[in-house]
Design an enzyme around this catalytic site. Structure first.
Site, short mmCIF file in Angstrom:
data_model
loop_
_atom_site.label_atom_id
_atom_site.label_comp_id
_atom_site.label_asym_id
_atom_site.label_seq_id
_atom_site.Cartn_x
_atom_site.Cartn_y
_atom_site.Cartn_z
N PHE A 13 0.92 -1.39 -0.14
CA PHE A 13 -0.05 -0.07 0.12
C PHE A 13 0.89 1.34 0.20
O PHE A 13 1.70 1.22 0.69
CB PHE A 13 -0.88 -0.02 1.27
CG PHE A 13 -2.06 0.91 1.06
CD1 PHE A 13 -3.24 0.24 0.29
CD2 PHE A 13 -2.28 1.94 1.56
CE1 PHE A 13 -4.40 1.06 0.17
CE2 PHE A 13 -3.62 2.74 1.37
CZ PHE A 13 -4.50 2.22 0.73
N ASP A 47 -0.75 -5.89 8.13
CA ASP A 47 -0.52 -7.27 7.62
C ASP A 47 0.95 -7.61 8.08
O ASP A 47 1.40 -8.71 7.76
CB ASP A 47 -0.71 -7.52 6.31
CG ASP A 47 -1.95 -6.99 5.80
OD1 ASP A 47 -3.07 -7.77 6.04
OD2 ASP A 47 -2.00 -6.16 5.12
N ALA A 69 4.18 3.17 4.89
CA ALA A 69 3.52 4.59 4.90
C ALA A 69 2.13 4.75 5.08
O ALA A 69 1.27 4.37 4.36
CB ALA A 69 4.00 5.53 3.50
N HIS A 77 -8.90 5.49 10.63
CA HIS A 77 -8.34 4.11 10.38
C HIS A 77 -6.91 3.94 10.58
O HIS A 77 -6.13 3.03 10.96
CB HIS A 77 -8.86 3.86 8.96
CG HIS A 77 -8.29 2.26 8.37
ND1 HIS A 77 -8.82 1.24 8.90
CD2 HIS A 77 -7.35 2.15 7.76
CE1 HIS A 77 -8.30 0.19 8.60
NE2 HIS A 77 -7.64 0.68 7.62
N LEU A 102 10.92 -0.16 13.49
CA LEU A 102 9.86 0.22 12.79
C LEU A 102 10.55 1.37 11.90
O LEU A 102 11.06 2.34 12.24
CB LEU A 102 9.05 0.93 13.97
CG LEU A 102 7.89 0.09 14.61
CD1 LEU A 102 7.19 0.93 15.60
CD2 LEU A 102 7.19 -0.75 13.74
N ARG A 111 0.12 12.83 1.87
CA ARG A 111 1.27 11.93 1.03
C ARG A 111 2.39 12.73 0.71
O ARG A 111 3.36 12.01 0.69
CB ARG A 111 0.37 11.84 -0.43
CG ARG A 111 1.15 11.08 -1.56
CD ARG A 111 0.23 10.72 -2.81
NE ARG A 111 -0.46 9.51 -2.41
CZ ARG A 111 -0.05 8.41 -2.24
NH1 ARG A 111 1.28 8.10 -2.55
NH2 ARG A 111 -0.73 7.35 -2.10
#
Length: 139
Positions: A13, A47, A69, A77, A102, A111
């Site tokens: 993503f 995930d 990101a 969310h 991390l 963005r």
């Protein structure tokens, strides 16, 4: 000194951003006399824990980095994704006694901000290498 073997878990993503992060991580690993020897791409940050666990189980992996990101949307969310994934990822490092760093930017960013923070990948590599070497010093 032994070359640190790093596994990387990369979110698909926002791949335009995470791909840049992965390339930067590989470059910085070489600079630190480490190597990203295995990469697992996952759909998104949420995930990541399962792939992190898989890498931690491999004897040929000394440390793991996560690259993602998480961009702010219309709901909370992004907050939930980062909180839950980062908590589980930290737990896995403790469960398997290997460093997990991390390299996830967000939540609450645009963005443009995500593009400006691709260097989080370098920080993740640096943390993973430092933790691995420091933990080995005590043995």
């Amino acid at each position: 000194m032994k070359k640190v073997r790093i596994g990387a878990v990369v979110a698909e993503f926002n791949y335009d951003i995470t791909h840049m992060m992965l390339e930067l991580a590989k470059e910085h690993a070489r600079f630190l006399d480490a190597e990203i020897t295995r990469v697992i791409a996952v759909p998104g940050v949420f995930d990541m824990p399962l792939a992190v666990k898989k890498l931690l189980l491999e004897d040929e992996i000394d440390a793991v980095i996560t690259l993602g990101a998480v961009i702010e949307g219309a709901t909370d969310h992004d907050q939930i994704v980062v909180q839950h994934a980062s908590r589980k990822i930290a737990d896995l490092a403790l469960d398997y006694d290997k460093p997990v760093a991390l390299g996830i930017s967000g939540p609450g960013m645009t963005r443009l901000e995500a593009h400006q923070r691709v260097d989080y990948a370098k920080r993740a590599v640096e943390a993973a290498v430092k933790m691995y070497r420091r933990l080995k010093e005590d043995i």
